[in-house]
Design an enzyme around this catalytic site. Structure first.
Site, PDB file in Angstrom:
ATOM      1  N   MET A   1       0.846  -1.202   0.000  1.00  0.00           N
ATOM      2  CA  MET A   1       0.000   0.000   0.000  1.00  0.00           C
ATOM      3  C   MET A   1       0.872   1.240   0.000  1.00  0.00           C
ATOM      4  O   MET A   1       2.027   1.200   0.451  1.00  0.00           O
ATOM      5  CB  MET A   1      -0.888   0.048   1.264  1.00  0.00           C
ATOM      6  CG  MET A   1      -1.876  -1.081   1.407  1.00  0.00           C
ATOM      7  SD  MET A   1      -3.363  -0.760   0.454  1.00  0.00           S
ATOM      8  CE  MET A   1      -4.309  -2.247   0.852  1.00  0.00           C
TER       9      MET A   1
ATOM     10  N   ASP B   1       0.995   4.468   2.007  1.00  0.00           N
ATOM     11  CA  ASP B   1       0.436   5.067   3.217  1.00  0.00           C
ATOM     12  C   ASP B   1       0.326   6.571   3.053  1.00  0.00           C
ATOM     13  O   ASP B   1       1.312   7.254   2.730  1.00  0.00           O
ATOM     14  CB  ASP B   1       1.327   4.762   4.421  1.00  0.00           C
ATOM     15  CG  ASP B   1       1.255   3.308   4.851  1.00  0.00           C
ATOM     16  OD1 ASP B   1       0.279   2.636   4.477  1.00  0.00           O
ATOM     17  OD2 ASP B   1       2.174   2.854   5.557  1.00  0.00           O
TER      18      ASP B   1
ATOM     19  N   GLY C   1       1.291  -1.226   3.651  1.00  0.00           N
ATOM     20  CA  GLY C   1       0.585  -2.456   3.325  1.00  0.00           C
ATOM     21  C   GLY C   1       1.096  -3.556   4.224  1.00  0.00           C
ATOM     22  O   GLY C   1       2.311  -3.658   4.476  1.00  0.00           O
TER      23      GLY C   1
ATOM     24  N   ASN D   1       4.961  -4.344   4.722  1.00  0.00           N
ATOM     25  CA  ASN D   1       5.544  -4.002   6.022  1.00  0.00           C
ATOM     26  C   ASN D   1       6.257  -5.204   6.641  1.00  0.00           C
ATOM     27  O   ASN D   1       7.373  -5.087   7.160  1.00  0.00           O
ATOM     28  CB  ASN D   1       4.464  -3.523   6.987  1.00  0.00           C
ATOM     29  CG  ASN D   1       3.904  -2.164   6.633  1.00  0.00           C
ATOM     30  OD1 ASN D   1       4.473  -1.429   5.837  1.00  0.00           O
ATOM     31  ND2 ASN D   1       2.768  -1.839   7.222  1.00  0.00           N
TER      32      ASN D   1
ATOM     33  N   GLU E   1       1.102  -3.369  24.336  1.00  0.00           N
ATOM     34  CA  GLU E   1       2.126  -3.017  25.328  1.00  0.00           C
ATOM     35  C   GLU E   1       2.317  -4.103  26.379  1.00  0.00           C
ATOM     36  O   GLU E   1       3.294  -4.078  27.140  1.00  0.00           O
ATOM     37  CB  GLU E   1       1.744  -1.708  26.010  1.00  0.00           C
ATOM     38  CG  GLU E   1       0.440  -1.775  26.779  1.00  0.00           C
ATOM     39  CD  GLU E   1      -0.018  -0.420  27.284  1.00  0.00           C
ATOM     40  OE1 GLU E   1      -0.886  -0.390  28.181  1.00  0.00           O
ATOM     41  OE2 GLU E   1       0.480   0.590  26.771  1.00  0.00           O
TER      42      GLU E   1
ATOM     43  N   ASP F   1       3.724   6.531  17.660  1.00  0.00           N
ATOM     44  CA  ASP F   1       2.865   6.136  16.541  1.00  0.00           C
ATOM     45  C   ASP F   1       2.821   4.614  16.505  1.00  0.00           C
ATOM     46  O   ASP F   1       3.839   3.969  16.265  1.00  0.00           O
ATOM     47  CB  ASP F   1       3.441   6.698  15.239  1.00  0.00           C
ATOM     48  CG  ASP F   1       2.577   6.385  14.013  1.00  0.00           C
ATOM     49  OD1 ASP F   1       1.552   5.681  14.164  1.00  0.00           O
ATOM     50  OD2 ASP F   1       2.939   6.833  12.912  1.00  0.00           O
TER      51      ASP F   1
ATOM     52  N   ASP G   1       2.751  -5.477  12.288  1.00  0.00           N
ATOM     53  CA  ASP G   1       3.545  -5.974  11.168  1.00  0.00           C
ATOM     54  C   ASP G   1       5.015  -6.090  11.550  1.00  0.00           C
ATOM     55  O   ASP G   1       5.710  -7.010  11.095  1.00  0.00           O
ATOM     56  CB  ASP G   1       3.398  -5.048   9.961  1.00  0.00           C
ATOM     57  CG  ASP G   1       1.976  -4.980   9.454  1.00  0.00           C
ATOM     58  OD1 ASP G   1       1.249  -5.981   9.592  1.00  0.00           O
ATOM     59  OD2 ASP G   1       1.580  -3.929   8.906  1.00  0.00           O
TER      60      ASP G   1
END
Length: 306
Positions: A11, A13, A39, A43, A224, A247, A253
């Site tokens: 993909m 992004d 994608g 990834n 986490e 982020d 992935d």
């Protein structure tokens, strides 16, 4: 033989950094924008390749300005692209991503050329696939192709890892039972098992059901909180690492790519999970998807700090 085959999506992004999502009919100014390669399949392939894996990619790109960039990106990381083909008259896949200030994200997916990756493409690459130690698939491509990849791996004695994302209801139990590895997150596990998954304990119950149905190894990513294993080697948890997340896009992935890289080296599931938990944690400290994935040297340096 340690080569990894990734059969899946790529993909572009389109990442917008926001303070909050706009309400219906509302227009807001966003503080930032970035464009990158992504994608789920791409990834995972890039994460494994950045860590030194030999990776073969099966995917489709469109007939547009994004295709050359996607191919060049794969090649920059040494990924074998002989089976990444263009689809005339079709757009490449794109993923508009909205990242909030608390690091959480919302994603839209337009499959584009990814929907044109078919079982015949697996047949065309069968000689190269037979030289691989692991086949990795996800659900951003046609489901018939995913099932065919699982069948191909089973016929040829090649372990298959399915990352069931984005989540899809009603996956074939017969195909799931042929898997060597299923690696869902908690919401994906709930959808597949039909059980409530809201804690590590309930995740273990759901994973046990899938193992009883035939899957050899179920690994549940817990964000986490690390990851949970249920399967032929018993049950165990790998604890998460405490980091300042910026982020979370692409963290799952990152886990898959790192796990695949490490498992194909020595077949040690616990070690591969421990490395994957660390790699995923490292990825959320950066911005973007593939751009947040460290290479082996940077990852080793990160592990010395946590």
């Amino acid at each position: 033989m340690n080569k990894i085959a990734v059969i899946g999506s790529n993909m572009v992004d389109l990442i917008t950094y926001i303070d909050r999502m706009p309400r219906q009919g509302e227009t807001l100014e966003a503080p930032g924008f970035a464009m990158g390669c992504g994608g789920k399949g791409a990834n995972q392939a890039v994460a494994a390749a950045k860590l030194g894996a030999d990776v073969l990619m099966l995917s489709k790109v469109g007939d547009d300005v994004f295709a050359d960039n996607t191919l060049a990106n794969f090649q920059r990381f040494g990924i074998d692209t002989q089976y990444v083909n263009r689809v005339p008259g079709v757009s490449s896949g794109v993923a508009p991503i909205f990242v909030q200030s608390d690091s959480h994200n919302s994603i839209l997916i337009v499959k584009g050329a990814n929907a044109h990756l078919k079982p015949a493409d697996i047949d065309a690459a069968q000689a190269a696939l037979r030289d691989c130690a692991l086949i990795v698939v996800q659900l951003e491509i046609d489901l018939a192709t995913v099932y065919y990849a699982i069948e191909f791996g089973k016929r040829n004695g090649i372990p298959v890892l399915l990352n069931p994302a984005p989540a899809v209801a009603g996956l074939s139990p017969a195909h799931l039972a042929q898997l060597d590895f299923l690696i869902p997150n908690e919401s994906e596990l709930a959808l597949i098992s039909g059980l409530t998954v809201d804690s590590p304990e309930s995740a273990a119950i759901a994973a046990r059901q899938l193992v009883a149905d035939g899957i050899r190894h179920v690994i549940v990513t817990l964000g986490e909180h690390g990851a949970l294993y249920v399967g032929e080697e018993g049950e165990f948890r790998v604890d998460g690492l405490s980091v300042a997340a910026r982020d979370t896009t692409g963290a799952g992935d990152a886990f898959i790519g790192c796990f695949a890289r490490n498992w194909t080296q020595d077949r040690d599931i616990r070690r591969a999970m421990t490395q994957a938990v660390g790699y995923s944690a490292c990825s959320v400290t950066g911005l973007g998807t593939q751009t947040s994935y460290p290479d082996a040297e940077a990852f080793a340096a990160f592990l010395k700090t946590v």
